[in-house]
Design an enzyme around this catalytic site. Structure first.
Site, PDB file in Angstrom:
ATOM      1  N   HIS A 362       0.872  -0.849  -0.255  1.00  0.00           N
ATOM      2  CA  HIS A 362       0.123   0.411  -0.233  1.00  0.00           C
ATOM      3  C   HIS A 362       1.023   1.410   0.142  1.00  0.00           C
ATOM      4  O   HIS A 362       0.265   2.170   0.512  1.00  0.00           O
ATOM      5  CB  HIS A 362      -0.899   0.337   1.413  1.00  0.00           C
ATOM      6  CG  HIS A 362      -2.050  -0.881   1.176  1.00  0.00           C
ATOM      7  ND1 HIS A 362      -3.515  -0.408   0.046  1.00  0.00           N
ATOM      8  CD2 HIS A 362      -2.025  -1.980   1.504  1.00  0.00           C
ATOM      9  CE1 HIS A 362      -4.232  -1.805   0.706  1.00  0.00           C
ATOM     10  NE2 HIS A 362      -3.653  -2.219   1.196  1.00  0.00           N
ATOM     11  N   LYS A 562      -9.127  13.446   3.752  1.00  0.00           N
ATOM     12  CA  LYS A 562      -8.566  12.388   4.074  1.00  0.00           C
ATOM     13  C   LYS A 562      -8.099  12.686   4.961  1.00  0.00           C
ATOM     14  O   LYS A 562      -7.535  13.919   5.795  1.00  0.00           O
ATOM     15  CB  LYS A 562      -7.272  12.112   2.965  1.00  0.00           C
ATOM     16  CG  LYS A 562      -7.439  13.981   2.092  1.00  0.00           C
ATOM     17  CD  LYS A 562      -6.662  13.598   1.268  1.00  0.00           C
ATOM     18  CE  LYS A 562      -7.436  13.241  -0.052  1.00  0.00           C
ATOM     19  NZ  LYS A 562      -7.037  12.655  -0.900  1.00  0.00           N
ATOM     20  N   ARG A 563      -6.902  11.457   5.318  1.00  0.00           N
ATOM     21  CA  ARG A 563      -6.064  11.658   7.021  1.00  0.00           C
ATOM     22  C   ARG A 563      -4.220  12.684   6.378  1.00  0.00           C
ATOM     23  O   ARG A 563      -4.699  13.215   4.971  1.00  0.00           O
ATOM     24  CB  ARG A 563      -5.016  10.779   6.683  1.00  0.00           C
ATOM     25  CG  ARG A 563      -5.931   9.325   7.458  1.00  0.00           C
ATOM     26  CD  ARG A 563      -6.539   9.369   9.149  1.00  0.00           C
ATOM     27  NE  ARG A 563      -5.281  10.081   9.828  1.00  0.00           N
ATOM     28  CZ  ARG A 563      -5.402   9.175  10.580  1.00  0.00           C
ATOM     29  NH1 ARG A 563      -5.853   8.222  11.175  1.00  0.00           N
ATOM     30  NH2 ARG A 563      -4.237   9.443  11.933  1.00  0.00           N
ATOM     31  N   LYS A 568       0.069  14.375   1.196  1.00  0.00           N
ATOM     32  CA  LYS A 568      -1.126  15.014   0.768  1.00  0.00           C
ATOM     33  C   LYS A 568      -1.216  15.815   0.713  1.00  0.00           C
ATOM     34  O   LYS A 568      -2.197  16.272   0.030  1.00  0.00           O
ATOM     35  CB  LYS A 568      -2.561  13.779   1.564  1.00  0.00           C
ATOM     36  CG  LYS A 568      -2.909  12.601   1.434  1.00  0.00           C
ATOM     37  CD  LYS A 568      -3.469  12.360   2.600  1.00  0.00           C
ATOM     38  CE  LYS A 568      -4.087  10.607   2.680  1.00  0.00           C
ATOM     39  NZ  LYS A 568      -4.789   9.574   1.762  1.00  0.00           N
ATOM     40  N   LYS A 674     -14.934   7.662  -4.809  1.00  0.00           N
ATOM     41  CA  LYS A 674     -16.179   8.405  -4.686  1.00  0.00           C
ATOM     42  C   LYS A 674     -16.993   9.438  -4.952  1.00  0.00           C
ATOM     43  O   LYS A 674     -17.541   9.681  -5.280  1.00  0.00           O
ATOM     44  CB  LYS A 674     -16.162   8.345  -2.938  1.00  0.00           C
ATOM     45  CG  LYS A 674     -15.266   6.843  -2.179  1.00  0.00           C
ATOM     46  CD  LYS A 674     -15.315   7.298  -1.282  1.00  0.00           C
ATOM     47  CE  LYS A 674     -14.589   6.380  -0.396  1.00  0.00           C
ATOM     48  NZ  LYS A 674     -13.801   6.910   0.786  1.00  0.00           N
TER      49      LYS A 674
HETATM   50  C1  LIG Z   1     -12.538   6.896   1.251  1.00  0.00           C
HETATM   51  C2  LIG Z   1     -11.988   6.922   2.908  1.00  0.00           C
HETATM   52  C3  LIG Z   1     -10.324   7.846   3.082  1.00  0.00           C
HETATM   53  C4  LIG Z   1      -9.652   7.031   2.285  1.00  0.00           C
HETATM   54  O1  LIG Z   1      -9.737   8.747   1.539  1.00  0.00           O
HETATM   55  P1  LIG Z   1      -8.633   8.691   0.055  1.00  0.00           P
HETATM   56  O2  LIG Z   1      -8.183  10.178   0.216  1.00  0.00           O
HETATM   57  O3  LIG Z   1      -8.781   7.905  -0.739  1.00  0.00           O
HETATM   58  O4  LIG Z   1      -7.026   8.866   0.962  1.00  0.00           O
HETATM   59  C5  LIG Z   1     -10.140   7.346   4.973  1.00  0.00           C
HETATM   60  N1  LIG Z   1     -11.704   7.644   5.777  1.00  0.00           N
HETATM   61  C6  LIG Z   1     -12.879   7.216   4.885  1.00  0.00           C
HETATM   62  C7  LIG Z   1     -13.673   7.814   6.427  1.00  0.00           C
HETATM   63  C8  LIG Z   1     -12.967   7.250   3.469  1.00  0.00           C
HETATM   64  O5  LIG Z   1     -14.366   7.271   3.829  1.00  0.00           O
END
Ligand SMILES: *Cc1c(COP(=O)(O)O)cnc(C)c1O
Length: 822
Positions: A362, A562-563, A568, A674
C-alpha cells in the site's frame, strides 16, 4: 429483477407488518423496553437485532452451500476494517429498506432518525481500512466464499475535537452503548502463545514456558447486494486465558492476579492511530501476532472439519490475502504449524505457504515500510524468529544464489534481515521482504503505483520472479458510495437507464456508461444539477449544526477529506486559500463565484507538522469566515471528527474533489473515486488512481496540474531549494510570511513554525514547487464554473465514466489473477 433470491426471501418473509412485529418483539423481549418508552436509539437497536437475525440465518445457508461445493475460500487478513454504519447499508443490501421505512412509520418513528443513532465502528484509520470494508461488500455481492479476519478493538480511532483550532483527541468507546452486530462465538475461541523459549526434543523444536492469551471471536454478518450470500467478518477480542489465578487469589494477592488478566485484555484495546507510519511498539507486534495466530488456527480448523487431515488439498481450498505487511507474521506462523505440529518438511511447508499467501503493498514511503527489531521478535515470538532465519537462509543461499551466483552484495540487499548501518545498531526484520518471499503474488493498488513497486521498491524481486508483481487497481462499493449515500442520484440513474434486471448498475457499474449519452442533454443536466443542489442544502445544514457556519448552496463546494499527511498536501490547499483571501482583500469586487473550502482530517496524535496544519487551517477559517469585507465570497470549514458517516454526507454535496498529493506518494486513493462517482470534478496530480481516473473521464473533464513522478525524480536529482521558489513568487512569499508572522495566532506567535520550517527548510513534498500550477488549475475551475452547461457536462461524464472503479471489478481481478477463484 434478475434471479434475486434475497429480495424474494425478504419479501416473502418480511413485509412491513412482519418487520414491525419483529421490531416490537426485540424491543420487549431482547431489550426489555416498553413501546411507550422506546426512542430512536431503542428502535435502532431493535431493528439491528432483526437484521442481524436475518444475516445469521443467511450466513448458515451460505456456509452449508460452500461446504457442499467445497470451494476455495479467501481469507482477508487486515488489522483494519472501516465498515461505517451498518444498519442502513444492510437494509439496502437485503432489499428491505422500503419495508423497514414503512414498518417504522407504522410504529410512529422516522427511519432516517433511527439510522442516525448508530455510532460508526471506527476500526480503521483511513483508506486501507475502508478498502477492506469495500472488499467485504464486493466478495459477498459476487457470491465468493470469504472471511474477513481482524481485531475487535474496544476503542476505535480517537474522536477529534478542536480547542482554539487545535486537535484534541478523546477515546472512542464505540461499543460501550451497544453493539448488536457482533455475536460472540465461544465455540470458536482460540488460545495463542507468546514469549517463552524454544528447546529441541527428539530433533523437534518445542516452544515452551509461554504466556497464553485467549482469542474470542465476534462475528459480524456481511451482506451482499441482491444475493443471499452473507459472509463473515470475524473480529478477535483478547481475554485472559484463565480468569483468576486461584493460587495467588488464595495468597491474598488479588490485585496481582487481576493485573495479569488486564494485560491480556490490553491486546485488543486500541487501534494504533497512525496512517502510513508504523509505531514500532511491542504491543502492536503482539496485536499483529494475536489476530494472525487466531485466524490461521481458525481457518485450519475449518479446513480440517471440511476436508479431513489431508494437507495435500490445503492450498486448493485456502487463499490468504495480507492487507499490507501488518499480518506478515502469518507466513512464519503457518510454517511453524506445518513443520512443528504437522511434521511437514521445510521445503514442502514453504511451497504450501507460497501457494496460499499473497500480499498487497500500500505504500512506497520508506518510513511507512514496517521493520521490526530482530531482538523484539526473538523476545515475543522466539520460534518465529528462528523460522524467519530458515526462510531467509533458503531464499538467499538457494534462490538468490541461483539468480546472482556469488554476489554477496545482492544477498545483503535482498536479505529479510537488514544489517545495521552503524556498529552497535540493531538487526531489523523487513516485513515487506518477508511478505514477498512468502507469497506467490504481490500487488500494488493502482497502475502507476504497481509500476513503481516493480521499478523502484522491488526491482530485484521483479527480476527474479517476473510474474510475481502485479497490479490490482482499487475500487469502492457503488452500493454505499452511490446508491446509499446519494439516493436521489441513484434514482435519476434508474429513471434514465432503467433498473429491470437487464440493467443493474449497482452490480455492474460499467453500465453507468449509458449516462454519457445524456451529458449534453439540457433536461438531464438540469436534473443532475438540481440533485447536487439538494445535497448541498442538506450538507449546509450539517455544517451549520456542527460548526455554526453559514454556507450558501450556490457556492462552489471544494472538498479535501482524508487523513492529514504532508504527502497529501493539505498545506498546499491552505496556502492557496490564504492567497485567495488576500486577493479579495485587495479587490473586494473581484468577479469570482462564491467558494467554500471544506476539510475533514484526523492527524496522528504524535505527528507534529500534521497537527500544526490543522491548527493553521482552523485559524485561517476563523479569520476568513468573520471578515465582512469579502462579502461571503470565501468560507473555510473544517469539520471535526471526519469518519465514514461524515464522508457519506459530504461527498454527494461536493463540486470539486482535491486529490493533490506529491506525485509518486499516494498509492491509489479511493476518496478520489467516491467523489467522481458522485459528480465532483477532480483537481489533482498525476498520482495513484488519479491517472486512471483521467484516462476514464478524459483530460478535458479533470483538472490535472503539477509535477509528474518523473519530474519529481528529476528535480530531486538536480537539487531543489524551496527558498528560490519562495523568493520568486510574490504571492506565495506573502502568505508564508503571514503564516510565520504570528498574526493568525497572537497568543502563541510561533505556533505555525513547524509548518513554515518544513516548507522553507527542505520542502520534501514539493509544496512550493507545485503552488503556481495549482493556483492556475483553480483559475480554470472558476472559469468552467462560470459556464454551467460545461460544468454539468463534465460532472455527468465523471459519474458516467466510473465503471472501472467499482470494488466488484477489483475483487474480480484478485479472484482471477491472484486467488484462482474465477
Ligand atoms: C475513502 C475514505 C478514506 C480514504 O480517502 P483518500 O482520499 O483515498 O485518502 C479515508 N477515510 C474515510 C472515512 C473514507 O471514507
Amino acid at each position: 429483477m434478475s434471479a434475486n433470491k434475497t429480495e424474494q426471501y425478504a419479501a416473502t418473509t418480511l413485509d412491513a407488518d412482519r418487520l414491525a412485529q419483529s421490531i416490537k418483539r426485540h424491543l420487549q423481549q431482547s431489550l426489555g423496553v416498553d413501546l411507550e418508552e422506546a426512542g430512536p436509539a431503542e428502535y435502532w437497536e431493535a431493528l439491528s437485532l432483526v437484521v442481524r437475525e436475518l444475516g445469521l440465518d443467511l450466513i448458515r445457508k451460505t456456509r452449508h452451500k460452500e461446504r457442499d461445493e467445497k470451494a476455495r475460500r479467501v481469507y482477508y487478513l487486515s488489522l483494519e476494517f472501516l465498515v461505517g454504519r451498518l444498519l442502513g447499508n444492510n437494509l439496502h443490501n437485503l432489499g428491505i429498506y422500503k419495508q423497514a421505512e414503512e414498518a417504522m412509520a407504522n410504529l410512529g418513528v422516522n427511519l432516517t432518525d433511527v439510522l442516525e443513532h448508530e455510532t460508526d465502528p471506527a476500526l480503521g484509520n483511513g483508506g486501507l481500512g475502508r478498502l477492506a470494508a469495500c472488499f467485504m461488500d464486493s466478495l459477498a455481492t459476487l457470491d465468493l466464499p470469504a472471511f474477513g479476519y481482524g481485531i475487535n478493538y474496544r476503542f476505535g480511532l480517537f474522536k477529534q475535537d478542536f480547542a482554539g483550532g487545535k486537535q484534541v483527541e478523546s477515546p472512542d468507546g464505540w461499543r460501550e452503548e451497544s453493539c448488536p452486530w457482533g455475536i460472540e462465538r465461544p465455540k470458536r475461541k482460540q488460545l495463542i502463545k507468546l514469549y517463552g523459549r524454544v528447546s529441541e526434543r527428539a530433533g523437534k523444536a518445542v516452544w515452551e514456558d509461554t504466556q497464553e492469551i485467549l482469542g474470542m471471536p465476534w462475528d459480524v454478518p456481511v451482506t451482499g447486494y441482491g444475493t443471499d450470500t452473507v459472509n463473515t467478518l470475524r473480529l478477535w477480542e483478547s481475554r485472559a486465558a484463565e480468569g483468576f489465578d486461584l493460587s495467588s487469589f488464595d495468597e491474598g494477592r488479588y490485585q496481582e492476579s487481576r493485573s495479569g488478566e488486564i494485560q491480556a485484555e490490553n491486546v485488543s484495546q486500541v487501534l494504533y492511530p497512525n496512517d502510513n507510519h508504523p509505531a514500532g511498539k511491542e504491543l502492536r507486534l503482539i496485536q499483529q501476532y494475536f489476530f494472525v495466530a487466531c485466524s490461521i488456527a481458525d481457518l485450519i480448523a475449518r479446513y480440517k472439519r471440511e476436508n479431513g487431515d489431508n494437507w495435500d488439498d490445503f492450498a486448493e481450498k485456502v487463499a490468504i490475502q495480507l492487507n499490507d505487511t501488518h499480518p506478515a507474521i502469518a507466513v512464519p506462523e503457518l510454517m511453524r504449524i506445518l513443520m512443528d505440529e504437522e511434521d511437514i518438511v521445510f521445503s514442502k511447508a514453504l511451497s504450501i505457504c507460497r501457494e496460499v499467501f499473497s500480499y498487497t503493498n500500500h505504500t512506497l514511503l520508506p518510513e511507512a515500510l514496517e521493520k521490526w527489531p530482530q531482538n523484539l521478535i526473538t523476545k515475543v515470538l522466539p520460534r518465529h524468529m528462528q523460522i524467519i532465519h530458515m526462510i531467509n537462509y533458503h531464499f538467499l543461499h538457494t534462490e538468490v544464489e541461483a539468480q546472482w551466483p556469488g554476489d554477496n552484495n545482492m544477498k545483503r540487499r535482498l536479505s529479510i534481515i537488514e544489517e545495521p548501518e552503524r556498529p552497535g545498531g540493531q538487526q531489523m526484520v523487513r516485513m515487506a521482504y518477508l511478505s514477498v518471499v512468502g507469497s506467490h503474488k504481490v500487488n500494488g493498488v493502482a497502475a502507476l503505483h504497481s509500476g513503481l513497486v516493480k521499478t523502484t521498491l522491488f526491482p530485484e524481486f521483479n527480476e527474479m520472479w517476473p510474474d510475481k508483481l502485479v497490479n490490482v487497481t482499487n475500487g469502492v462499493t457503488p452500493r454505499r458510495w452511490l446508491d446509499y449515500c446519494n439516493p436521489e442520484l441513484a434514482k435519476l440513474i434508474d429513471d434514465t437507464i432503467g433498473n429491470d434486471g437487464k440493467v443493474d448498475w449497482r452490480r455492474n457499474l460499467s453500465q453507468l456508461d449509458a449516462i454519457n449519452a445524456y451529458a449534453d442533454d439540457p433536461a438531464f443536466q438540469k436534473k443532475f444539477a438540481a440533485i447536487k443542489h439538494d445535497n448541498k442544502i442538506r450538507f449546509a445544514a450539517v455544517v451549520k449544526e456542527l460548526c455554526n457556519i453559514d454556507i450558501s448552496p450556490d457556492a462552489i463546494f471544494d472538498v479535501q477529506i482524508k487523513r492529514l499527511h504532508e504527502y497529501k498536501r493539505q498545506q498546499l490547499n491552505l496556502l492557496h486559500i490564504m492567497a485567495l483571501y488576500r486577493r479579495l482583500l485587495d479587490n473586494p469586487d473581484l468577479d469570482v463565484p462564491q467558494r467554500v473550502f471544506i476539510f475533514g482530517a484526523k492527524a496522528a496524535p504524535g505527528y507534529k507538522v500534521a497537527k500544526t496544519i490543522i491548527h493553521a487551517i482552523n485559524r485561517v477559517a476563523e479569520r476568513v469566515n468573520n471578515d465582512r469585507r469579502i462579502k461571503d465570497k470565501l468560507k473555510v470549514v473544517f469539520l471535526p471528527n471526519y469518519r465514514i458517516t461524515l464522508a457519506e454526507k459530504i461527498i454527494p454535496a461536493a463540486d470539486v474533489s482535491e486529490q493533490i498529493s506529491t506525485a509518486g506518494f499516494e498509492a491509489s486513493g479511493t476518496g478520489n473515486m467516491k467523489f467522481a462517482l458522485n459528480g465532483a470534478l477532480t483537481v489533482g496530480t498525476l498520482d495513484g488512481a488519479n491517472v486512471e481516473i483521467a484516462e476514464e473521464v478524459g483530460d478535458d473533464n479533470i483538472f490535472i496540474y503539477g509535477l509528474t513522478v518523473d519530474e519529481v525524480a528529476e528535480l530531486r536529482h538536480r537539487g531543489y531549494n524551496p527558498k528560490d521558489v519562495y523568493n520568486s513568487n510574490a504571492e506565495l512569499k506573502a502568505v508564508i510570511d503571514w503564516l510565520a508572522s504570528g498574526d493568525l495566532c497572537p497568543e502563541e506567535p510561533d505556533a505555525f513554525r513547524p509548518l513554515v520550517d518544513s516548507l522553507l527548510g527542505g520542502d520534501y513534498f514539493l509544496t512550493l514547487v507545485d503552488y503556481q500550477a495549482y493556483s492556475d488549475a483553480h483559475d480554470k475551475i472558476v472559469a468552467t464554473w462560470k459556464k454551467p452547461e460545461l460544468w454539468w457536462k463534465k460532472a455527468i461524464i465523471n459519474t458516467a465514466s466510473m465503471g472501472k472503479f467499482s470494488s466488484d471489478r477489483s475483487i474480480m481481478d484478485y479472484a482471477k489473477t491472484i486467488w484462482n477463484m474465477a
